[in-house]
Motif scaffolding. Structure first.
Motif, PDB file in Angstrom:
ATOM      1  N   ASP A   1      61.848  43.281  50.636  1.00  0.00           N
ATOM      2  CA  ASP A   1      61.590  44.706  50.414  1.00  0.00           C
ATOM      3  C   ASP A   1      60.440  45.164  51.309  1.00  0.00           C
ATOM      4  O   ASP A   1      59.294  44.861  51.037  1.00  0.00           O
ATOM      5  CB  ASP A   1      61.241  44.929  48.938  1.00  0.00           C
ATOM      6  CG  ASP A   1      61.096  46.395  48.613  1.00  0.00           C
ATOM      7  OD1 ASP A   1      61.594  47.238  49.385  1.00  0.00           O
ATOM      8  OD2 ASP A   1      60.456  46.696  47.585  1.00  0.00           O
ATOM      9  N   GLU A   2      60.768  45.879  52.356  1.00  0.00           N
ATOM     10  CA  GLU A   2      59.759  46.370  53.305  1.00  0.00           C
ATOM     11  C   GLU A   2      58.787  45.265  53.676  1.00  0.00           C
ATOM     12  O   GLU A   2      57.563  45.467  53.658  1.00  0.00           O
ATOM     13  CB  GLU A   2      58.990  47.555  52.701  1.00  0.00           C
ATOM     14  CG  GLU A   2      59.916  48.567  52.053  1.00  0.00           C
ATOM     15  CD  GLU A   2      59.683  49.980  52.522  1.00  0.00           C
ATOM     16  OE1 GLU A   2      59.053  50.168  53.568  1.00  0.00           O
ATOM     17  OE2 GLU A   2      60.157  50.903  51.846  1.00  0.00           O
TER      18      GLU A   2
ATOM     19  N   THR B   1      63.190  49.912  46.371  1.00  0.00           N
ATOM     20  CA  THR B   1      62.486  48.860  45.640  1.00  0.00           C
ATOM     21  C   THR B   1      63.129  48.615  44.283  1.00  0.00           C
ATOM     22  O   THR B   1      63.342  47.465  43.881  1.00  0.00           O
ATOM     23  CB  THR B   1      60.999  49.251  45.472  1.00  0.00           C
ATOM     24  OG1 THR B   1      60.430  49.393  46.770  1.00  0.00           O
ATOM     25  CG2 THR B   1      60.240  48.212  44.697  1.00  0.00           C
TER      26      THR B   1
HETATM   27 MG   LIG Z   1      59.643  50.638  47.995  1.00  0.00          MG
END
Ligand SMILES: [Mg+2]
Ligand SMILES: Nc1ncnc2c1ncn2[C@@H]1O[C@H](COP(=O)(O)OP(=O)(O)O)[C@@H](O)[C@H]1O
Lengths: 252, 381
Positions: free
Chosen positions: A166-167, A50
């Motif tokens: 991000d994810e 992240t």
């Molecule tokens: Mg993360």
């Protein structure tokens, strides 16, 4: 082309005794992504994914290292770069009091989409993502899957060149995740560059052209999924990852 | 993308007008103004117009003559004759409002520090004036002097126009303090919501990925909060004017004076309110955006409510008048200039100084925040 060179990011964390110690969440990560490439950033929780993607998206400033998009950098061309990026994370929140339609209109305005094109584009995206049934509802009243579709729609509205995800699939059911994965594949076909982090190794294996494995803020291996499997003499990325951090543990 | 500031402003206003809490903060606080104006006027009135029966019971420790009894009757005094000891007790228990003791030709008025004693002693003084007047006249007549000539050796007449009404200036100033307080309180909520609230809800991260300069974000938010507090301020002013008009008719304390502000006073009052709304919104945005959470922001902003009207109230009570220096000092300048305006003094230098000081403070505060909004402290600090 997106290029990140030797990115370091220092944070401060508190120990049990309330001492402040500095540590590097990213400690020299470099990535090069060409047009039409999907790059997977893999690693366990806390690896620094992240942090890295936030730096790429211009939300965080790196302690050292450089990020360039087609030779432009954040220092001199921040808004120029951001116009060409879409950033979406698994827990990206959007404005609950707005309707999907209003949000998309706002984004179109902010990204400078021509007034006359915006309307048609919103309706087109709504159709593609199957949002017509809730387009005029407030975002606060939508389900998680629907909200994430609105988020994708928001990313598409300005037809960006780079996607930083991000994810984006974490916490979604298989149908909603599939919608996102399809969207990624589609955008790749259009020549877009996608930087994509996940801790689902299988997911990455399927769609990534190149994979960067990070742990504790450093790259532990990179290349095509095939190359990594060959490097580690394993048959899938999950085993490869464990093999890679095993070595790391011996060194410690 | 020059109009991104407007995009933010539009978004903020939309969020604000759809949020029940923001809306009620904006619209409900001013409703207290009529209560304040009417309530305080009623209080003043009850103090001033105390019915005579509330304070006319006066004790005497001596027998009264017929002459004395006549005057007492004329002044509607309710006389109680008793011993000093008993009178003292009765005063304490509130049965009488004061008592008079006599030794030869020295009369003493005894009382406590209650309101009724104050009123009763005025009554007692009138009584003794009348009695003294009677005795003097008797004395002069018995010595063959033309009493009227001596007693009316000078004639005093009153010709005072009651333009400056104590209660009027009081009630108008208090209404203004309340307007200031209403604006302050109503600015804190949207300011917190737009900064710390956006952080807490997690939308700030999204906002920071948009191609918008932090300057546009902050100014957009600042303008939306200013807009909201201006609505509160102007609504409060309208309600003040209406309730002053009602109070003017309702209460005798305002008899003969016009509580209504003139048109030019009203226009300048609006200017003061708008200036204050901008100032307080800038300060609130600045303070709230430095806070980690909604709660922290709210508690950081609480002192501002007191700072906003307390110094002004003291200045008002001390009767300080506006100078160029005071016109520059935030918070008290608005009160001083408003007080001037309502009493018909419009000093352009002071107003200009007030506006300049407001603009400079806002510019400095916003500049600091804009600089900080670029750094990650905003998001994670
Ligand atoms: Mg993360
Ligand atoms: N703003 C921050 N301040 C301090 N430490 C942080 C901050 N953001 C992340 N970290 C720390 O940096 C490390 C990497 O976090 P992150 O990049 O979120 O990892 P991942 O996304 O791979 O799970 C973690 O130890 C996390 O606690």
């Amino acid at each position: 082309m997106l290029k990140a060179e030797n990115i370091k990011k220092k944070f401060v964390k508190l120990t049990k005794k309330k001492e402040r110690i500095e540590f590097y969440a990213n400690n020299g990560i470099s990535v090069e992504a060409h047009d039409g490439e999907i790059i997977g950033i893999l690693g366990p929780n806390g690896a620094g994914k992240t942090t890295f993607l936030r730096i790429i998206a211009g939300i965080l400033e790196p302690t050292s290292g450089t990020v360039t998009f087609d030779e432009l950098n954040y220092h001199d061309n921040e808004t120029e770069i951001k116009k060409n990026i879409a950033y979406l994370s698994g827990n990206t929140k959007i404005y609950n009091t707005l309707s999907c339609y209003e949000l998309l209109h706002m984004c179109a305005d902010i990204y400078g989409v021509e007034k006359k094109d915006a309307e048609a584009r919103i309706l087109e995206i709504s159709k593609t993502l199957d949002m017509d049934t809730f387009l005029y509802n407030r975002i606060g009243s939508l389900s998680t899957g629907q909200t994430q579709r609105v988020n994708i729609a928001r990313c598409l509205i300005h037809n960006p060149k780079y996607y930083i995800l991000d994810e984006a699939t974490s916490g979604l059911d298989i149908i909603s995740s599939q919608i996102i994965l399809n969207f990624i594949k589609n955008e790749k076909k259009k020549g877009k560059t996608i930087l994509y982090s996940t801790h689902y190794m299988e997911e990455a294996e399927n769609i990534c052209d190149k994979v960067i494995m990070i742990n504790k803020g450093v790259i532990i291996d990179e290349g095509t999924p095939e190359k990594i499997k060959k490097d580690t003499k394993t048959t899938n990325l999950r085993d490869a990852f464990f093999k890679l951090i095993e070595g790391d543990n011996y060194e410690e | 993308m020059k109009n991104n500031m407007f995009n933010i402003l539009k978004k903020e206003l939309r969020e604000m007008f759809r949020d029940k809490k923001s809306l009620s903060m904006m619209l409900i606080i001013p409703i207290f103004i009529p209560l304040l104006v009417i309530g305080m006027s009623a209080l003043f009135e009850s103090e001033i117009n105390m019915p005579v029966t509330d304070y006319n019971t006066i004790g005497f420790d001596y027998e009264l003559t017929d002459v004395e009894k006549n005057i007492i009757e004329e002044l509607e005094i309710n006389a109680v004759i008793d011993t000093v000891e008993n009178l003292g007790e009765q005063l304490e228990s509130g049965e009488i409002d004061l008592y008079v003791t006599k030794e030869n030709n020295v009369y003493t008025i005894n009382g406590d520090d209650s309101d009724t004693t104050t009123y009763a002693s005025n009554l007692a003084e009138s009584y003794f004036n009348a009695y003294k007047n009677y005795l003097q006249r008797e004395y002069l007549v018995s010595h063959n002097v033309l009493s009227d000539e001596v007693l009316n050796i000078i004639v005093l007449e009153e010709n005072i126009t009651v333009e400056e009404n104590y209660f009027a200036s009081y009630i108008i100033s208090y209404a203004f303090f309340f307007i200031i307080m209403a604006i302050t309180v109503s600015a804190t909520y949207p300011a917190t919501d737009a900064t710390a609230g956006e952080k807490e809800r997690g939308t700030l991260e999204t906002l920071l990925t948009f191609p918008i300069k932090s300057k546009d974000i902050i100014i957009g938010k600042f303008l939306s909060v200013s807009f909201s507090s201006m609505i509160t301020g102007l609504l409060s002013l309208i309600l003040t004017v209406i309730s002053l008009k009602i109070a003017n008719h309702m209460f005798t304390i305002y008899e003969g004076i016009n509580l209504m502000l003139s048109l030019s006073s009203l226009i300048f009052a609006v200017i003061v309110i708008i200036a204050y709304s901008f100032l307080i919104s800038g300060l609130c945005i600045a303070i709230a955006s430095k806070s980690k959470s909604f709660k922290e922001a709210q508690s950081a902003l609480t002192p501002l409510t007191f700072i906003s009207f307390f110094p002004s109230m003291i200045i008002f009570m001390m009767g300080i008048t506006t100078t160029n220096l005071y016109a520059l000092i935030p918070f008290i300048n608005y009160t001083l200039i408003f007080t001037d305006i309502t009493s018909g003094i419009i000093n352009y230098t002071h107003i200009l100084l007030m506006l300049s000081s407001t603009i400079i403070i806002i510019a400095v505060v916003l500049k600091i925040i804009i600089k900080e909004y670029k750094s990650e402290k905003v998001l994670f600090g």
